[in-house]
Design a protein around this motif. Structure first.
Motif, PDB file in Angstrom:
ATOM      1  N   GLU A 292       0.864  -1.193   0.000  1.00 37.42           N
ATOM      2  CA  GLU A 292       0.000   0.000   0.000  1.00 37.42           C
ATOM      3  C   GLU A 292       0.899   1.242   0.000  1.00 37.42           C
ATOM      4  O   GLU A 292       2.131   1.128   0.031  1.00 37.42           O
ATOM      5  CB  GLU A 292      -1.024  -0.067   1.144  1.00 37.42           C
TER       6      GLU A 292
ATOM      7  N   ARG B 230     -10.460  -8.777   3.031  1.00 41.77           N
ATOM      8  CA  ARG B 230     -10.118  -7.454   2.471  1.00 41.77           C
ATOM      9  C   ARG B 230      -9.692  -7.581   1.016  1.00 41.77           C
ATOM     10  O   ARG B 230      -8.872  -8.431   0.678  1.00 41.77           O
ATOM     11  CB  ARG B 230      -8.982  -6.819   3.287  1.00 41.77           C
TER      12      ARG B 230
ATOM     13  N   ARG C  72       3.735  -4.995  11.264  1.00 42.87           N
ATOM     14  CA  ARG C  72       4.578  -5.703  10.302  1.00 42.87           C
ATOM     15  C   ARG C  72       5.603  -4.724   9.748  1.00 42.87           C
ATOM     16  O   ARG C  72       5.355  -3.521   9.685  1.00 42.87           O
ATOM     17  CB  ARG C  72       3.741  -6.242   9.129  1.00 42.87           C
TER      18      ARG C  72
ATOM     19  N   GLY D   8      -2.570  -7.337   2.245  1.00 41.01           N
ATOM     20  CA  GLY D   8      -3.290  -8.505   1.739  1.00 41.01           C
ATOM     21  C   GLY D   8      -2.662  -9.816   2.157  1.00 41.01           C
ATOM     22  O   GLY D   8      -2.798 -10.825   1.476  1.00 41.01           O
ATOM     23  N   ILE D   9      -1.975  -9.823   3.299  1.00 42.02           N
ATOM     24  CA  ILE D   9      -1.331 -11.060   3.750  1.00 42.02           C
ATOM     25  C   ILE D   9      -2.304 -11.906   4.559  1.00 42.02           C
ATOM     26  O   ILE D   9      -2.512 -13.077   4.266  1.00 42.02           O
ATOM     27  CB  ILE D   9      -0.095 -10.758   4.617  1.00 42.02           C
ATOM     28  N   SER D  10      -2.887 -11.285   5.576  1.00 44.60           N
ATOM     29  CA  SER D  10      -3.704 -12.060   6.510  1.00 44.60           C
ATOM     30  C   SER D  10      -5.179 -11.988   6.146  1.00 44.60           C
ATOM     31  O   SER D  10      -5.796 -10.926   6.256  1.00 44.60           O
ATOM     32  CB  SER D  10      -3.500 -11.544   7.935  1.00 44.60           C
TER      33      SER D  10
ATOM     34  N   ARG E 236      -6.136 -11.685  17.801  1.00 40.38           N
ATOM     35  CA  ARG E 236      -5.674 -13.058  18.017  1.00 40.38           C
ATOM     36  C   ARG E 236      -5.700 -13.431  19.512  1.00 40.38           C
ATOM     37  O   ARG E 236      -6.744 -13.322  20.132  1.00 40.38           O
ATOM     38  CB  ARG E 236      -4.285 -13.251  17.374  1.00 40.38           C
TER      39      ARG E 236
ATOM     40  N   ASN F 192      -7.070  -7.475  14.360  1.00 44.66           N
ATOM     41  CA  ASN F 192      -7.189  -8.929  14.529  1.00 44.66           C
ATOM     42  C   ASN F 192      -6.345  -9.323  15.717  1.00 44.66           C
ATOM     43  O   ASN F 192      -5.205  -9.768  15.567  1.00 44.66           O
ATOM     44  CB  ASN F 192      -6.737  -9.674  13.262  1.00 44.66           C
TER      45      ASN F 192
ATOM     46  N   HIS G  10      -1.643  -1.605  14.208  1.00 47.01           N
ATOM     47  CA  HIS G  10      -2.800  -1.789  13.331  1.00 47.01           C
ATOM     48  C   HIS G  10      -3.248  -3.246  13.193  1.00 47.01           C
ATOM     49  O   HIS G  10      -4.438  -3.551  13.328  1.00 47.01           O
ATOM     50  CB  HIS G  10      -2.497  -1.197  11.953  1.00 47.01           C
TER      51      HIS G  10
HETATM   52 FE1  N7H Z   1      -5.488  -2.597   7.369  1.00 48.49          FE
HETATM   53  N1  N7H Z   1      -1.312  -0.425   6.343  1.00 48.49           N
HETATM   54  O1  N7H Z   1      -0.645  -0.299   5.368  1.00 48.49           O
HETATM   55  O2  N7H Z   1      -0.919   0.011   7.411  1.00 48.49           O
HETATM   56  N2  N7H Z   1      -3.603  -3.276   7.028  1.00 48.49           N
HETATM   57  N3  N7H Z   1      -5.020  -0.833   6.515  1.00 48.49           N
HETATM   58  N4  N7H Z   1      -7.433  -1.973   7.593  1.00 48.49           N
HETATM   59  N5  N7H Z   1      -6.010  -4.393   8.130  1.00 48.49           N
HETATM   60  C1  N7H Z   1      -3.164  -4.552   7.258  1.00 48.49           C
HETATM   61  O3  N7H Z   1      -1.834  -8.584   7.267  1.00 48.49           O
HETATM   62  C2  N7H Z   1      -3.769  -0.390   6.116  1.00 48.49           C
HETATM   63  C3  N7H Z   1      -7.952  -0.786   7.196  1.00 48.49           C
HETATM   64  C4  N7H Z   1      -7.249  -4.746   8.649  1.00 48.49           C
HETATM   65  O4  N7H Z   1      -5.256 -10.464  10.393  1.00 48.49           O
HETATM   66  C5  N7H Z   1      -1.783  -4.661   6.903  1.00 48.49           C
HETATM   67  O5  N7H Z   1      -2.651  -8.389   5.270  1.00 48.49           O
HETATM   68  C6  N7H Z   1      -3.895   0.941   5.548  1.00 48.49           C
HETATM   69  C7  N7H Z   1      -9.312  -0.664   7.640  1.00 48.49           C
HETATM   70  C8  N7H Z   1      -7.242  -6.143   9.051  1.00 48.49           C
HETATM   71  O6  N7H Z   1      -3.364  -9.747  11.206  1.00 48.49           O
HETATM   72  C9  N7H Z   1      -1.388  -3.426   6.470  1.00 48.49           C
HETATM   73  C10 N7H Z   1      -5.228   1.261   5.598  1.00 48.49           C
HETATM   74  C11 N7H Z   1      -9.610  -1.825   8.318  1.00 48.49           C
HETATM   75  C12 N7H Z   1      -5.971  -6.610   8.767  1.00 48.49           C
HETATM   76  C13 N7H Z   1      -2.533  -2.538   6.553  1.00 48.49           C
HETATM   77  C14 N7H Z   1      -5.924   0.160   6.201  1.00 48.49           C
HETATM   78  C15 N7H Z   1      -8.418  -2.646   8.264  1.00 48.49           C
HETATM   79  C16 N7H Z   1      -5.223  -5.497   8.197  1.00 48.49           C
HETATM   80  C17 N7H Z   1      -0.894  -5.897   7.039  1.00 48.49           C
HETATM   81  C18 N7H Z   1      -5.947   2.498   5.150  1.00 48.49           C
HETATM   82  C19 N7H Z   1     -10.876  -2.243   9.013  1.00 48.49           C
HETATM   83  C20 N7H Z   1      -5.440  -8.023   9.008  1.00 48.49           C
HETATM   84  C21 N7H Z   1      -1.040  -6.830   5.886  1.00 48.49           C
HETATM   85  C22 N7H Z   1      -5.502   3.325   4.240  1.00 48.49           C
HETATM   86  C23 N7H Z   1     -11.680  -1.422   9.640  1.00 48.49           C
HETATM   87  C24 N7H Z   1      -4.863  -8.150  10.388  1.00 48.49           C
HETATM   88  C25 N7H Z   1      -1.902  -8.023   6.171  1.00 48.49           C
HETATM   89  C26 N7H Z   1      -4.471  -9.561  10.683  1.00 48.49           C
HETATM   90  C27 N7H Z   1      -3.896  -5.596   7.774  1.00 48.49           C
HETATM   91  C28 N7H Z   1      -2.564  -1.152   6.312  1.00 48.49           C
HETATM   92  C29 N7H Z   1      -7.267   0.140   6.452  1.00 48.49           C
HETATM   93  C30 N7H Z   1      -8.321  -3.912   8.793  1.00 48.49           C
HETATM   94  C31 N7H Z   1       0.026  -3.129   5.982  1.00 48.49           C
HETATM   95  C32 N7H Z   1      -2.800   1.830   5.016  1.00 48.49           C
HETATM   96  C33 N7H Z   1     -10.234   0.528   7.394  1.00 48.49           C
HETATM   97  C34 N7H Z   1      -8.402  -6.913   9.641  1.00 48.49           C
END
Ligand code: N7H
Length: 473
Positions: free
Chosen positions: A190, A356, A283, A197-199, A337, A335, A330
C-alpha cells in the motif's frame, strides 16, 4: 452445499487485478428497464468458480513453462461484479430487509459513529466527504483487469448493455474510481510502503489448505445464510456478501516525515524510524510480522506464506507487555488473536473477521512532495471488505477496536489509538503507548490522522442465482 458458481468472484476468491474500476451509479426512474437490462449483464458476472479455475490455470501454466524453460503464456481475465446499496435495493422495489442495521442505514448515516470528521448544523452531521458519497449511490459495478485497455473495453460493453448515452439509459454514473496496483517492487504494497493482503481468514470448505497461523472461519462469516450467519435472511440473500467500501486518502509524505522525526531511541536514526513504522503497523514493510521478528526486518519471512502469518501475540510475555508489538499496532487492533482468544473465558474473534480486497489509487509520491513533506496529489486505498455482518465486522473493528483507546482489553497500560486507522473526535489528540519497547507506558502523541476517509458506502453483493431471479426482470 456451497457452489462457487453461485458466488460473485470478488468475495471468496478475489478478482485478479492489476487495475480495478469502480463505477458508482444511480438507477433512473425506469426501474423496469434497468432490471431488464441487468439481465444482460448477468452473463458477464465473474463467479468465484471462474476465478478459482483461472488461478489454477495460471499456476499450471507457470509450472509447465518453467519445466520447458519458456515464459508462461499471459492469461487474462476481465472480471465483473455488481453490488447494491440499501437505497439501491429500495429503488428496485425490493422491500425484504437484509437484516444488517449498518447496511440498512447506509454509510453516510454511520460516518459520525465511525469517527469521520465533519460538521454539524441543525443537528445533522455531514462528514467531510466528496459530494458523490453524500448523495445516494444505488450500486457499484466493479471491473478488474490486467490493464486500463482491458477494463475500458469491458466498461464499454457494460455501458452498451445499459444504453448509456442514449435515451434508453436506465442508470447514470455518479462517480468512477480507478485503483492500480503500485509499480515495480511496490507491487502488493500500500502507499505507506507496507505489504498488504497477507492475513485473510480461510473459509471452511473453500480455502481447504490454510497457511500456518491462518484461522478458518465458517462460511456464514462471509456469506449470508450459511452456517455461522446467525441472522434470519430473505431466502434470496443466500450466498450474497456485504461490502464495506471506504475511499481512504493517505497522507504519505506527512506520515514519512513523522517517522523520520520520531525514531525509536537507541538505534541509528534510519533504523529507529523504520522500527516505529513497523510498530505502528505490526509488520515491517516486507510483511514480516514484528511479533516474530521484533528488532529487524526479514524480507524472506515477509514473503513466505508458510511463515508470515504464523503468530498470535502470545509469546511468553507478549500478551501483557509490548516488547514485540504495541497493543495498538494496526494488525493487532484489527485482529487481536490471542489478546481475546487466550482470555479466560476465551473470546472468539471469528465473527469479527473480514476478507479485504482493496486496491491503491493515486500516483506515487513525487520528489517535491517527498522533499516538502506535504501531500499535493491525492492517493490512498479503496478499502473493500466482505463479511456477512457489517455490524459485527467492519463497523465493530473501526468503532470498537481501532477508535477505542482501551482495546485490547485487560492490558497493564492503555493501548491508545490504532495509529493507522484509529479516529478521534479531535484528530490531533490521538496517542498510543508501547511504541518504544524500552519505555512501554510512555505515550506517543500523533499530530494528525494520516488516513482520511472521503466517502464510502455499504453494499450487498448478491449471489448469481439471486441476480438471475430476484433482481432482474
Ligand atoms: Fe489494514 N497499512 O498499510 O498500514 N492493514 N489498513 N485496515 N487491516 C493490514 O496482514 C492499512 C484498514 C485490517 O489479520 C496490513 O494483510 C492501511 C481498515 C485487518 O493480522 C497493512 C489502511 C480496516 C488486517 C494494513 C488500512 C483494516 C489489516 C498488514 C488504510 C478495518 C489483518 C497486511 C488506508 C476497519 C490483520 C496483512 C491480521 C492488515 C494497512 C485500512 C483492517 C500493511 C494503510 C479501514 C483486519
Amino acid at each position: 452445499p456451497l457452489d462457487l458458481n453461485n458466488v460473485q468472484g470478488d468475495s471468496l476468491i478475489g478478482l485478479p487485478k492489476k487495475t480495478q474500476t469502480y463505477v458508482f451509479f444511480q438507477i433512473d426512474d425506469n426501474v423496469k428497464g434497468f432490471r431488464t437490462q441487468l439481465a444482460q449483464l448477468v452473463p458477464l458476472i465473474t463467479s468465484a468458480a471462474q476465478v478459482q479455475s483461472h488461478r489454477a490455470s495460471i499456476a499450471q501454466n507457470k509450472k509447465t513453462a518453467a519445466d520447458k524453460g519458456v515464459p508462461p503464456p499471459l492469461l487474462k481475465l476481465a472480471g465483473v461484479n455488481i453490488a447494491f446499496s440499501h437505497s439501491g435495493l429500495a429503488k428496485l422495489g425490493i422491500t425484504d430487509e437484509i437484516g444488517d442495521t449498518a447496511f440498512d442505514g447506509g454509510m453516510l448515516a454511520d460516518a459520525q459513529d465511525l469517527g469521520d470528521q465533519g460538521t454539524t448544523s441543525g443537528g445533522t452531521f455531514t462528514p467531510n466527504w466528496i459530494p458523490a458519497f453524500k448523495n445516494p449511490v444505488h450500486g457499484v459495478i466493479l471491473i478488474s483487469g490486467d490493464s486500463h485497455v482491458t477494463t475500458a473495453a469491458t466498461l464499454l460493453e457494460i455501458e452498451k448493455i445499459f444504453a448509456v448515452g442514449t435515451s434508453n439509459a436506465t442508470l447514470h454514473e455518479v462517480l468512477r474510481l480507478v485503483g492500480d496496483v503500485r509499480p515495480g517492487d511496490e507491487k502488493g504494497h500500500e502507499h505507506f510502503g507496507f505489504l498488504d493482503g497477507i492475513s485473510q481468514p480461510a473459509v471452511q470448505g473453500v480455502d481447504t489448505s490454510p497457511n500456518p497461523g491462518q484461522e478458518t472461519v465458517s462460511q456464514g462469516i462471509i456469506l449470508l445464510g450459511r452456517e455461522g450467519d446467525t441472522v434470519t435472511r430473505p431466502s434470496w440473500a443466500l450466498d450474497g456478501s456485504l461490502i464495506a467500501l471506504r475511499y481512504l486518502f493517505q497522507l504519505v509524505p506527512e506520515f514519512d516525515t513523522f517517522l523520520k522525526q520520531n525514531p525509536i531511541p537507541g538505534l541509528p536514526p534510519i533504523q529507529g524510524s523504520e522500527l516505529l513504522g513497523a510498530r505502528f503497523v505490526g509488520r515491517w514493510k516486507s510483511g514480516a510480522p514484528i511479533d516474530i521478528t521484533p528488532t529487524q526486518d526479514n524480507p524472506a519471512l515477509g514473503a513466505d506464506p508458510s511463515r508470515n502469518n504464523d503468530f498470535r501475540y502470545a509469546f511468553p510475555d507478549d500478551p501483557q507487555t509490548q516488547d514485540r508489538c504495541p497493543f495498538a499496532a494496526h494488525t493487532r487492533k484489527t485482529n487481536p488473536r490471542a489478546d481475546l482468544e487466550d482470555l479466560s473465558p476465551p473470546i472468539s474473534t471469528e465473527t469479527r473477521r473480514i476478507i479485504r480486497r482493496g486496491i491503491q489509487f493515486g500516483p506515487e509520491v513525487s520528489a517535491v512532495e517527498a522533499a516538502t513533506g506535504k501531500t499535493v496529489q491525492g492517493r490512498g486505498l479503496i478499502f473493500v471488505a466482505y463479511q456477512s455482518n457489517i455490524v459485527n465486522g467492519f463497523q465493530f473493528i473501526q468503532h470498537s477496536w481501532a477508535n477505542n483507546t482501551g482495546f485490547p482489553i485487560d492490558k497493564p497500560v492503555t493501548p491508545g489509538f490504532d495509529p493507522i486507522i484509529g479516529q478521534a473526535t479531535d484528530p490531533s489528540s490521538r496517542t498510543l503507548s508501547g511504541t518504544n519497547p524500552n519505555a512501554q507506558s510512555n505515550t506517543l502523541a500523533l499530530p494528525t490522522q494520516w488516513v482520511v476517509p472521503k466517502g464510502g458506502e455499504y453494499f450487498f453483493s448478491p449471489s448469481i442465482p439471486a441476480l438471475k431471479s430476484t433482481l432482474v426482470l
